[in-house]
Motif scaffolding. Structure first.
Motif, PDB file in Angstrom:
ATOM      1  N   ALA A 117      55.725 113.721 -32.232  1.00 33.84           N
ATOM      2  CA  ALA A 117      55.058 114.168 -33.498  1.00 33.84           C
ATOM      3  C   ALA A 117      53.643 114.001 -33.754  1.00 33.84           C
ATOM      4  CB  ALA A 117      55.906 113.253 -34.524  1.00 33.84           C
ATOM      5  N   ILE A 118      53.251 112.860 -33.099  1.00 34.21           N
ATOM      6  CA  ILE A 118      51.457 112.671 -32.954  1.00 34.21           C
ATOM      7  C   ILE A 118      51.061 113.807 -32.237  1.00 34.21           C
ATOM      8  CG2 ILE A 118      49.809 111.293 -32.433  1.00 34.21           C
ATOM      9  CD1 ILE A 118      51.190 110.392 -35.153  1.00 34.21           C
ATOM     10  N   ASP A 119      51.439 113.961 -30.849  1.00 34.85           N
ATOM     11  CA  ASP A 119      51.030 114.954 -30.160  1.00 34.85           C
ATOM     12  C   ASP A 119      51.195 116.417 -30.841  1.00 34.85           C
ATOM     13  OD1 ASP A 119      50.323 113.043 -28.379  1.00 34.85           O
ATOM     14  OD2 ASP A 119      51.985 113.539 -27.027  1.00 34.85           O
ATOM     15  N   LEU A 120      52.152 116.746 -31.549  1.00 37.91           N
ATOM     16  CA  LEU A 120      52.216 118.066 -31.994  1.00 37.91           C
ATOM     17  C   LEU A 120      51.089 118.299 -32.933  1.00 37.91           C
ATOM     18  CD1 LEU A 120      53.520 120.914 -32.593  1.00 37.91           C
ATOM     19  CD2 LEU A 120      55.203 119.507 -33.871  1.00 37.91           C
ATOM     20  N   ILE A 121      51.122 117.229 -34.060  1.00 38.78           N
ATOM     21  CA  ILE A 121      50.018 117.403 -35.082  1.00 38.78           C
ATOM     22  C   ILE A 121      48.697 117.398 -34.707  1.00 38.78           C
ATOM     23  CG2 ILE A 121      49.124 116.080 -37.091  1.00 38.78           C
ATOM     24  CD1 ILE A 121      51.950 114.847 -37.356  1.00 38.78           C
ATOM     25  N   ALA A 122      48.310 116.656 -33.478  1.00 36.20           N
ATOM     26  CA  ALA A 122      46.940 116.618 -33.307  1.00 36.20           C
ATOM     27  C   ALA A 122      46.678 117.838 -32.486  1.00 36.20           C
ATOM     28  CB  ALA A 122      46.840 115.658 -32.127  1.00 36.20           C
ATOM     29  N   GLU A 123      47.542 118.413 -31.727  1.00 37.83           N
ATOM     30  CA  GLU A 123      47.500 119.802 -31.102  1.00 37.83           C
ATOM     31  C   GLU A 123      47.161 120.680 -32.181  1.00 37.83           C
ATOM     32  OE1 GLU A 123      49.935 123.026 -28.517  1.00 37.83           O
ATOM     33  OE2 GLU A 123      50.789 120.962 -28.683  1.00 37.83           O
ATOM     34  N   ARG A 124      47.918 120.785 -33.248  1.00 30.02           N
ATOM     35  CA  ARG A 124      47.943 121.915 -34.273  1.00 30.02           C
ATOM     36  C   ARG A 124      46.662 121.813 -35.082  1.00 30.02           C
ATOM     37  NH1 ARG A 124      52.404 124.920 -35.235  1.00 30.02           N
ATOM     38  NH2 ARG A 124      50.926 126.165 -36.379  1.00 30.02           N
ATOM     39  N   LEU A 125      46.193 120.581 -35.481  1.00 30.30           N
ATOM     40  CA  LEU A 125      44.714 120.400 -36.130  1.00 30.30           C
ATOM     41  C   LEU A 125      43.488 120.686 -35.149  1.00 30.30           C
ATOM     42  CD1 LEU A 125      45.706 116.942 -38.288  1.00 30.30           C
ATOM     43  CD2 LEU A 125      46.178 119.559 -38.816  1.00 30.30           C
ATOM     44  N   LEU A 126      43.861 120.324 -34.095  1.00 26.96           N
ATOM     45  CA  LEU A 126      42.540 120.691 -33.016  1.00 26.96           C
ATOM     46  C   LEU A 126      42.446 122.275 -32.817  1.00 26.96           C
ATOM     47  CD1 LEU A 126      43.003 117.781 -30.636  1.00 26.96           C
ATOM     48  CD2 LEU A 126      41.030 118.060 -32.437  1.00 26.96           C
ATOM     49  N   SER A 127      43.716 122.999 -32.819  1.00 30.61           N
ATOM     50  CA  SER A 127      43.657 124.285 -32.714  1.00 30.61           C
ATOM     51  C   SER A 127      42.970 124.901 -33.688  1.00 30.61           C
ATOM     52  CB  SER A 127      45.031 124.878 -32.620  1.00 30.61           C
ATOM     53  OG  SER A 127      45.025 126.100 -32.482  1.00 30.61           O
ATOM     54  N   VAL A 128      43.266 124.584 -34.948  1.00 28.00           N
ATOM     55  CA  VAL A 128      42.595 125.217 -36.272  1.00 28.00           C
ATOM     56  C   VAL A 128      41.113 124.611 -36.458  1.00 28.00           C
ATOM     57  CG1 VAL A 128      42.508 124.826 -38.702  1.00 28.00           C
ATOM     58  CG2 VAL A 128      44.901 124.873 -37.753  1.00 28.00           C
ATOM     59  N   LYS A 129      40.905 123.505 -35.872  1.00 28.76           N
ATOM     60  CA  LYS A 129      39.293 122.915 -35.892  1.00 28.76           C
ATOM     61  C   LYS A 129      38.764 123.974 -34.895  1.00 28.76           C
ATOM     62  CE  LYS A 129      36.335 119.137 -34.654  1.00 28.76           C
ATOM     63  NZ  LYS A 129      36.188 117.631 -34.356  1.00 28.76           N
ATOM     64  N   GLU A 130      39.147 124.113 -33.507  1.00 25.31           N
ATOM     65  CA  GLU A 130      38.575 125.060 -32.650  1.00 25.31           C
ATOM     66  C   GLU A 130      38.435 126.530 -33.099  1.00 25.31           C
ATOM     67  OE1 GLU A 130      39.026 126.277 -27.940  1.00 25.31           O
ATOM     68  OE2 GLU A 130      40.157 124.824 -29.132  1.00 25.31           O
ATOM     69  N   GLU A 131      39.364 126.876 -33.983  1.00 16.39           N
ATOM     70  CA  GLU A 131      39.432 128.574 -34.229  1.00 16.39           C
ATOM     71  C   GLU A 131      38.512 128.777 -35.432  1.00 16.39           C
ATOM     72  OE1 GLU A 131      42.313 132.344 -34.497  1.00 16.39           O
ATOM     73  OE2 GLU A 131      42.940 130.296 -33.785  1.00 16.39           O
ATOM     74  N   TYR A 132      38.839 127.981 -36.548  1.00 13.31           N
ATOM     75  CA  TYR A 132      38.290 128.218 -37.825  1.00 13.31           C
ATOM     76  C   TYR A 132      37.110 127.265 -38.111  1.00 13.31           C
ATOM     77  CZ  TYR A 132      42.178 131.181 -37.748  1.00 13.31           C
ATOM     78  OH  TYR A 132      43.178 132.173 -37.520  1.00 13.31           O
ATOM     79  N   GLY A 133      37.020 125.976 -37.777  1.00 12.05           N
ATOM     80  CA  GLY A 133      36.311 124.984 -38.027  1.00 12.05           C
ATOM     81  C   GLY A 133      37.084 123.675 -38.654  1.00 12.05           C
ATOM     82  N   ALA A 134      36.514 122.617 -38.376  1.00 10.88           N
ATOM     83  CA  ALA A 134      37.220 121.268 -39.022  1.00 10.88           C
ATOM     84  C   ALA A 134      37.315 121.153 -40.393  1.00 10.88           C
ATOM     85  CB  ALA A 134      36.384 120.094 -38.449  1.00 10.88           C
ATOM     86  N   ASP A 135      36.436 121.963 -41.212  1.00 15.54           N
ATOM     87  CA  ASP A 135      36.461 121.952 -42.554  1.00 15.54           C
ATOM     88  C   ASP A 135      37.820 122.737 -43.174  1.00 15.54           C
ATOM     89  OD1 ASP A 135      34.778 124.042 -41.555  1.00 15.54           O
ATOM     90  OD2 ASP A 135      35.092 124.928 -43.693  1.00 15.54           O
ATOM     91  N   LYS A 136      38.243 123.448 -42.276  1.00 16.48           N
ATOM     92  CA  LYS A 136      39.630 124.074 -42.705  1.00 16.48           C
ATOM     93  C   LYS A 136      40.764 123.277 -42.781  1.00 16.48           C
ATOM     94  CE  LYS A 136      37.112 127.931 -43.106  1.00 16.48           C
ATOM     95  NZ  LYS A 136      35.770 127.325 -42.697  1.00 16.48           N
ATOM     96  N   VAL A 137      40.714 122.111 -42.203  1.00 16.67           N
ATOM     97  CA  VAL A 137      41.959 121.176 -42.484  1.00 16.67           C
ATOM     98  C   VAL A 137      41.607 120.244 -43.545  1.00 16.67           C
ATOM     99  CG1 VAL A 137      43.020 119.370 -41.188  1.00 16.67           C
ATOM    100  CG2 VAL A 137      42.164 121.138 -39.775  1.00 16.67           C
ATOM    101  N   CYS A 138      42.536 120.021 -44.370  1.00 11.54           N
ATOM    102  CA  CYS A 138      42.488 119.067 -45.714  1.00 11.54           C
ATOM    103  C   CYS A 138      43.368 118.122 -45.532  1.00 11.54           C
ATOM    104  CB  CYS A 138      42.912 120.146 -47.137  1.00 11.54           C
ATOM    105  SG  CYS A 138      42.991 118.908 -48.302  1.00 11.54           S
TER     106      CYS A 138
END
Length: 597
Positions: A87-108
């Motif tokens: 679970a933790i690995d999946l969540i980290a992978e998806r949040l980091l993917s959003v950060k890399e493609e769109y920017g960290a600010d796109k995660v709430c």
């Protein structure tokens, strides 16, 4: 059979009052609860919600394992059980993917109820690089908090009567149900002669028990009542001229506005008899007056913050701010409460200023964005539609807390990724997330802490059921997985708690080993005094009856009154004043908002 006992405190009433619980375990199973009365624990009367904690803890539907969605979001959920590492690995992978493609600010990063996880989640958001940390207080407490910030430079919500208090205004709150731990003191103050003026549309238990004067106001017109009272006090010379001249900014503008806001006009708007308003206003001439005000009904209108500013301004012009027996500024706490969090620990002092320009709410809510660390969440559908938010971490969230909940559910569905942490699977929210994690209850958590005056109390947790994990630990683990191990001490919850306790000068183990898991902490200094020692953290250094910040943003600087939307029809005319009005959120002893239903 081995029997032991341990301490915790209830989270059934939001972030307060943390009523103490002593619980007994027989072979690891909790069998009995009782109120905590030892070691000076002050909030020591459990109500129905406190005893219901045991039902929640052992409920057969309680969420006990991490789960990953196996069907499409928006449909009745189908879940696959996974491990915590997965679970933790999946969540980290998806949040980091959003950060890399769109920017960290796109995660709430979002917290609902309880509020105990707010400090570490702020720390995670800002360390990750996102200023978009938000809370359910967008619909509640923060608006009245802003009113205090705009006027005084500090949140001011009043408090119970002190020894010098002559009159206490209970405005838009029903402490008999919402603050039962306070009622004993309120009744004692009544016995010694304090008079209560209760502003409430209903005849509540507080009205029946305390009120010397009851003002059954039309809902949403609190600002008009306060303006009418100020108008009379100024006209009759009953305001504190010396205090106003020394400590307020904008009194001349306010006085000019009030010339057209007579008691009779206030009567017409509020539905109160003019003499009722005059009687209540004259209570200010009898000596120090204090205020108990709610974070809910007064501000739950389009003009809510201005309503609260008007009420607080009433106490300002009568000299009842910072005065003994009046509305006092509380002493600096030995440890910041959960719903605020220590600024340094939460990284509001060093990291947030560097990324605040990326806030999703900066354009729509400029004053909010300037005053409030967390973003205004009521525009979540708009943020998602504009691509400002693409992923969410949701701790204790409830999509049904907003009007038009289908719009918020649809916003969650459209996100690239979302995960939630909760005690139960709640379809109205969790049908729209990708991963669901099991939260520990108040019997299983070490964090956070109960702080009263200068005493700090810890919990003594029992082993968690299933694979439930406390919020602080989930956040620490996720921080490590996101590459923020230094900020989260390699996932060590004890180290993270020590960092939070740093202002007290004590460690978690020191307090845990103390009798009753309780220590007294030396005060940070004297309480703020009245008169020339007050000082106000505003742009002018005074109480801003006319707000320089609101004026700078082109908004009404004065606490002007506007009709609630409920009473305006599509042509802009006022509806028939005899129309029944739906009131929501009325307190009852065994519910807290949507909890326990």
């Amino acid at each position: 059979m081995r029997t032991t006992q341990a301490y915790t405190f209830c989270d059934g009433c939001n972030h307060i009052p943390k009523c103490g619980i002593v619980y007994e375990l027989q072979d690891g199973v909790i069998t009995h609860l009782r109120s905590r009365t030892d070691f000076g624990y002050p909030n020591n009367t459990l109500c129905a919600k406190g005893y219901a904690q045991l039902q929640e803890h052992y409920h057969p539907d309680r969420l006990l394992h991490p789960m990953r969605r196996s069907n499409s979001k928006g449909s009745p959920s189908q879940w696959e059980r996974i491990s915590w590492d997965e679970a933790i690995d999946l969540i980290a992978e998806r949040l980091l993917s959003v950060k890399e493609e769109y920017g960290a600010d796109k995660v709430c990063f979002y917290t609902g109820d309880p509020k105990e996880m707010r400090p570490p989640l702020q720390r995670l958001a800002y360390a990750f690089g996102s200023p978009n940390f938000g809370t359910e207080s967008s619909t509640c407490f923060t608006s009245i908090w802003m009113a205090g910030k705009l006027l005084f430079g500090a949140a001011v919500m009043g408090g119970p009567p002190g020894p010098e208090t002559k009159t206490c205004f209970v405005w838009g709150t029903n402490p008999a149900y919402s603050r039962p731990t306070m009622m004993k003191g309120l009744l004692a103050a009544k016995e010694r002669g304090v008079r209560y003026v209760v502003v409430d549309p209903r005849i509540s238990p507080t009205v029946q028990t305390l009120a010397a004067v009851h003002l059954p106001i039309r809902p949403g017109t609190d600002g008009a009542l306060a303006l009418g009272m100020m108008s009379m006090l100024i006209e009759d010379g009953l305001y504190d001229r010396g205090f106003v001249e020394q400590w307020t900014h904008g009194f001349g503008e306010l006085k000019a506005y009030l010339e057209a806001f007579s008691v009779e006009k206030a009567s017409e708007i509020t539905g109160l008899d003019p003499e009722e308003i005059r009687i209540a206003a004259r209570e200010f001439s009898g000596g120090p007056a204090t205020l108990l005000i709610s974070a809910a009904p007064i501000v739950h209108h389009l003009n809510g913050c201005q309503n609260a500013r008007a009420v607080l301004s009433l106490f300002a012009i009568t000299g009842n701010i910072g005065r003994k027996g009046g509305v006092r500024f509380p002493p600096r706490p030995v440890l910041a409460p959960d719903h605020v969090g220590d600024p340094a620990f939460c990284r509001r002092t060093d990291l947030l200023p560097r990324i605040s320009h990326l806030r999703a709410d900066a354009e729509a809510f400029p004053v909010w964005a300037e005053l409030v660390p967390e973003i205004q969440m009521n525009h979540l559908p708009e943020y998602v539609a504009a691509g400002k938010i693409r992923a969410m971490a949701i701790f204790g969230g409830n999509a049904k807390m907003w009007p038009q909940p289908h719009e918020y559910q649809e916003a969650l569905r459209k996100l690239d990724f979302a995960f939630a942490v909760d005690y139960f699977e709640r379809p109205w929210t969790h049908d729209f997330v990708d991963v669901l994690l099991p939260a520990a209850t108040c019997f299983e958590r070490r964090a956070s802490f109960a702080v009263f005056d200068h005493a700090v109390y810890l919990r003594q947790p029992s082993p968690p059921r299933g694979e439930a994990r406390e919020d602080w630990q989930i956040i620490a683990d996720l921080g490590v997985a996101l590459g923020l191990g230094d900020d989260f001490f390699g996932g060590s919850l004890r180290s993270l708690l020590n960092a939070y306790l740093a202002p007290t000068g004590r460690t978690y183990d020191e307090i845990r080993a103390a009798p009753g898991s309780m220590v007294e902490i030396a005060t940070h200094g004297p309480d703020r005094e009245e008169g020339a020692q007050l000082g106000f953290n505003t742009f002018t250094g005074k109480i801003e009856l006319a707000s320089t910040l609101l004026a700078r943003h082109g908004l009404d600087a004065l606490p002007v009154f506007r009709e609630p939307a409920d009473f305006i029809d599509q042509t802009g005319d006022k509806d028939d004043r005899d129309t029944l009005v739906l009131m929501t959120g009325n307190r009852v002893p065994f519910f807290t908002h949507s909890k326990w239903r």
